[in-house]
Design a protein around this motif. Structure first.
Motif, PDB file in Angstrom:
ATOM      1  N   ALA A  71       6.695  -8.310 -11.634  1.00 19.93           N
ATOM      2  CA  ALA A  71       5.933  -7.222 -11.024  1.00 19.93           C
ATOM      3  C   ALA A  71       4.571  -7.708 -10.531  1.00 19.93           C
ATOM      4  O   ALA A  71       3.905  -8.492 -11.197  1.00 19.93           O
ATOM      5  CB  ALA A  71       5.735  -6.087 -12.020  1.00 19.93           C
ATOM      6  N   ILE A  72       4.209  -7.215  -9.357  1.00 17.60           N
ATOM      7  CA  ILE A  72       2.871  -7.420  -8.819  1.00 17.60           C
ATOM      8  C   ILE A  72       2.142  -6.104  -9.034  1.00 17.60           C
ATOM      9  O   ILE A  72       2.619  -5.050  -8.600  1.00 17.60           O
ATOM     10  CB  ILE A  72       2.908  -7.760  -7.318  1.00 17.60           C
ATOM     11  N   ARG A  73       0.996  -6.166  -9.707  1.00 16.01           N
ATOM     12  CA  ARG A  73       0.223  -4.950  -9.970  1.00 16.01           C
ATOM     13  C   ARG A  73      -1.047  -4.980  -9.139  1.00 16.01           C
ATOM     14  O   ARG A  73      -1.801  -5.959  -9.183  1.00 16.01           O
ATOM     15  CB  ARG A  73      -0.107  -4.840 -11.450  1.00 16.01           C
ATOM     16  N   LEU A  74      -1.261  -3.905  -8.393  1.00 10.37           N
ATOM     17  CA  LEU A  74      -2.438  -3.784  -7.546  1.00 10.37           C
ATOM     18  C   LEU A  74      -3.206  -2.528  -7.906  1.00 10.37           C
ATOM     19  O   LEU A  74      -2.615  -1.540  -8.339  1.00 10.37           O
ATOM     20  CB  LEU A  74      -2.030  -3.705  -6.071  1.00 10.37           C
ATOM     21  N   LEU A  81      -4.784   4.668   0.905  1.00 10.01           N
ATOM     22  CA  LEU A  81      -4.441   3.249   0.987  1.00 10.01           C
ATOM     23  C   LEU A  81      -3.171   2.970   0.190  1.00 10.01           C
ATOM     24  O   LEU A  81      -2.317   2.190   0.622  1.00 10.01           O
ATOM     25  CB  LEU A  81      -5.594   2.380   0.482  1.00 10.01           C
ATOM     26  N   ARG A  82      -3.017   3.611  -0.937  1.00 11.28           N
ATOM     27  CA  ARG A  82      -1.793   3.464  -1.743  1.00 11.28           C
ATOM     28  C   ARG A  82      -0.569   3.891  -0.937  1.00 11.28           C
ATOM     29  O   ARG A  82       0.435   3.190  -0.894  1.00 11.28           O
ATOM     30  CB  ARG A  82      -1.894   4.281  -3.024  1.00 11.28           C
ATOM     31  N   LYS A  89       5.955  -1.347   1.863  1.00 14.73           N
ATOM     32  CA  LYS A  89       6.304  -2.068   0.634  1.00 14.73           C
ATOM     33  C   LYS A  89       7.484  -3.029   0.827  1.00 14.73           C
ATOM     34  O   LYS A  89       7.395  -4.202   0.476  1.00 14.73           O
ATOM     35  CB  LYS A  89       6.618  -1.060  -0.468  1.00 14.73           C
ATOM     36  N   THR A  90       8.569  -2.556   1.387  1.00 16.88           N
ATOM     37  CA  THR A  90       9.776  -3.383   1.499  1.00 16.88           C
ATOM     38  C   THR A  90       9.520  -4.618   2.351  1.00 16.88           C
ATOM     39  O   THR A  90       9.860  -5.734   1.952  1.00 16.88           O
ATOM     40  CB  THR A  90      10.936  -2.560   2.084  1.00 16.88           C
ATOM     41  N   ASP A 107       8.958  -6.323  -8.096  1.00 16.74           N
ATOM     42  CA  ASP A 107       8.479  -4.942  -8.144  1.00 16.74           C
ATOM     43  C   ASP A 107       7.013  -4.916  -7.727  1.00 16.74           C
ATOM     44  O   ASP A 107       6.272  -5.866  -7.981  1.00 16.74           O
ATOM     45  CB  ASP A 107       8.617  -4.364  -9.553  1.00 16.74           C
ATOM     46  N   LEU A 108       6.603  -3.818  -7.112  1.00 18.43           N
ATOM     47  CA  LEU A 108       5.215  -3.632  -6.710  1.00 18.43           C
ATOM     48  C   LEU A 108       4.719  -2.339  -7.324  1.00 18.43           C
ATOM     49  O   LEU A 108       5.289  -1.278  -7.091  1.00 18.43           O
ATOM     50  CB  LEU A 108       5.100  -3.567  -5.186  1.00 18.43           C
TER      51      LEU A 108
END
Length: 150
Positions: A71-74, A81-82, A89-90, A107-108
């Motif tokens: 997972a990448i967590r931002l 912006l989210r 995302k894809t 996963d993001l």
């Protein structure tokens, strides 16, 4: 001439049984690359360059990204912006996986945190560069109309 209700129900039984069988079929679990976090960490610089080229608004979030397994967590400062990030995302994850050499899913996770501020604001020059990269004819239009960037 006509068809009875029982004949229609009897004819529909095989189709329903086929649908029930298809619904009961097991769905394969997503496959994750066991070295996903290490690969993403090694490709951090390339990911930041990609975001700088394609999505300058996302750079500040990706500069502070944390990696947790697959997972990448931002963290981003605004819900807008989210939402913008989730819309792309894809495509982003496919390109990131390609850059990092990740073979499984990524996963993001994006959280809104209003205390997060961009490390540097987006300058006017960055906006102009982004727009002219998207449409090179803007440079000719500015020149023809003798427009200054303000």
């Amino acid at each position: 001439m006509g068809t009875s209700l029982s004949e229609l129900l009897a004819a529909a039984q095989p189709a329903d049984a086929a649908e029930a069988g298809a619904a009961a079929a097991p769905v394969a679990a997503p496959q994750y690359d066991p070295e996903c976090a290490a690969k993403l960490d090694r490709a951090r610089g390339a990911i930041l360059r990609l975001m700088q080229e394609r999505r300058p608004r996302f750079v500040a979030a990706f500069e502070q990204m944390t990696l947790d397994g697959h997972a990448i967590r931002l963290r981003v400062p605004t819900p807008e912006l989210r939402e913008e990030m989730l819309r792309s995302k894809t495509a982003m994850l496919l390109r990131i996986a390609e850059l990092a050499g990740v073979t499984g899913m990524i996963d993001l996770e994006i959280a809104v945190d209003e205390t997060v501020r961009a490390a540097r604001p987006i300058r006017l020059e960055d906006r102009v560069k982004h727009l002219t990269d998207k449409n090179p004819l803007l440079t000719e239009l500015r020149r023809a109309l003798d427009l200054e960037v303000e």
